[in-house]
Scaffold this motif. Structure first.
Motif, short mmCIF file in Angstrom:
data_model
loop_
_atom_site.label_atom_id
_atom_site.label_comp_id
_atom_site.label_asym_id
_atom_site.label_seq_id
_atom_site.Cartn_x
_atom_site.Cartn_y
_atom_site.Cartn_z
N UNK A 36 47.89 42.54 35.60
CA UNK A 36 47.56 42.20 36.62
C UNK A 36 48.62 42.91 37.87
N UNK A 38 49.46 41.91 41.83
CA UNK A 38 49.31 40.68 42.80
C UNK A 38 50.08 41.07 43.99
N UNK A 41 50.93 36.51 48.34
CA UNK A 41 49.97 35.36 48.80
C UNK A 41 48.58 35.64 48.68
N UNK A 42 48.41 36.36 47.44
CA UNK A 42 46.90 37.18 47.04
C UNK A 42 46.99 36.41 45.57
N UNK A 43 45.85 36.64 45.31
CA UNK A 43 45.22 36.51 43.52
C UNK A 43 45.64 37.51 42.76
N UNK A 44 45.80 37.39 41.61
CA UNK A 44 46.05 38.27 40.76
C UNK A 44 44.87 39.48 40.48
N UNK A 46 43.03 42.44 38.57
CA UNK A 46 43.19 43.00 37.14
C UNK A 46 43.15 44.56 37.19
N UNK A 88 51.86 41.34 36.88
CA UNK A 88 52.12 40.45 36.06
C UNK A 88 51.54 41.08 34.54
N UNK A 101 50.48 34.11 30.99
CA UNK A 101 51.10 35.15 31.73
C UNK A 101 52.84 35.29 31.88
N UNK A 103 56.27 36.36 34.03
CA UNK A 103 56.86 35.79 35.51
C UNK A 103 56.34 36.65 36.42
#
Lengths: 111, 114
Positions: A36, A38, A41-44, A46, A88, A101, A103
C-alpha cells in the motif's frame, strides 16, 4: 507485536532511481502479500498484491515474494517525485482474514 | 472511480463520551473492515464484518466497541465510552467478498479524545 518488520527509513533518492522496499515476517502461514502507498494524513492506497512466492509486475512497480526467506520486496523503477509517500507492506493468512501491516517506509524522491 | 467514504474527517470528543464513526463502503462490496493507526504506529486491525455479523475481531475490539450496518450503504463503528488512548486515525475498508484480498481504504477519521 513483531509479525511484520519493515525498515521505517526515511529513504531519500534522486528522481529516476530504482527504489527497493522490503519487509520480513515471522509467520510462515502468510499467503497473500500486499503493498500500500499512503500519503500524509490519507488512507492506504492498494498498489499491488501477490499470492504465495513469485514476482508480479505492474508498470514501474514489481513485487517479489520469497516465502522460503520470509521476505517480500517492492521495486519502483524510474522513480518520480509523485512516488514520495509512505509504503506499507501487509499480509494475511487467507482471504477475508485480517491484514498485518508493517510500520511503513517513508520515501522521498528528489527532483 | 468508486471509493470508500468516511465521515467525519476529524472528530474531537471528551473522554467518556460516545462517538460513532461512519463509512460508506464501495457499493457492490460485501466485506467490511475497521482498522486504526495511532500516530507513528502500525495500522492495526480492529474488526471485519460480513453477512451482517462480525467475522473476525482483534484484542483491541473490546466491549467498548461495536459495529453496525444500519442500512444498505452505511457501516458504522461506535466507541461507547472513549478513552485518551482511543485517539487515532480510524480507517474503514471494504472488499468485494470474503475471497478477495483487495481491500480498499477510506481517507480515515481522525479521532481526538481530550
Amino acid at each position: 507485536q513483531k509479525e511484520v518488520e519493515q525498515d521505517p527509513g526515511p529513504l531519500s533518492v534522486p528522481e529516476g532511481a530504482i527504489v527497493s522496499l522490503n519487509c520480513t515476517y515471522s509467520n510462515s502461514a502468510f499467503q497473500y502479500f500486499m503493498w500500500y502507498r499512503q500519503y500524509s494524513r490519507k488512507g492506504p492506497e492498494l498498489l499491488m498484491y501477490t499470492y504465495s512466492s513469485g514476482n508480479k509486475e505492474d508498470g514501474r512497480f514489481t513485487a517479489q515474494v520469497d516465502k522460503s526467506s520470509k521476505y517480500i520486496s517492492l521495486f519502483i523503477r524510474d522513480s518520480q517525485p509523485s512516488d514520495s509517500a509512505t509504503y506499507l507492506c501487509a499480509m494475511t493468512l487467507q482471504t477475508g482474514n485480517q491484514f498485518y501491516f508493517g510500520t511503513g517506509t517513508s520515501l522521498t524522491v528528489i527532483p | 472511480e468508486p471509493e470508500v467514504t468516511q465521515t467525519p474527517s476529524h472528530q474531537v470528543t471528551q473522554m467518556g463520551q460516545e462517538v460513532i464513526l461512519r463509512c460508506v463502503p464501495i457499493s457492490n462490496h460485501l466485506y467490511f473492515y475497521w482498522y486504526r493507526q495511532i500516530l507513528g504506529q502500525k495500522v492495526e486491525f480492529l474488526v471485519s464484518f460480513y453477512n451482517n455479523e462480525i467475522s473476525e475481531k482483534s484484542e483491541i475490539f473490546d466491549d467498548q466497541f461495536s459495529v453496525e450496518r444500519p442500512d444498505g450503504s452505511n457501516f458504522t463503528l461506535k466507541i461507547r465510552s472513549t478513552k485518551l488512548e482511543d485517539s487515532a486515525m480510524y480507517f474503514c475498508a471494504s472488499s468485494l467478498d470474503a475471497r478477495s484480498t483487495e481491500a480498499f481504504f477510506g481517507q480515515g477519521t481522525r479521532l481526538t479524545v481530550v
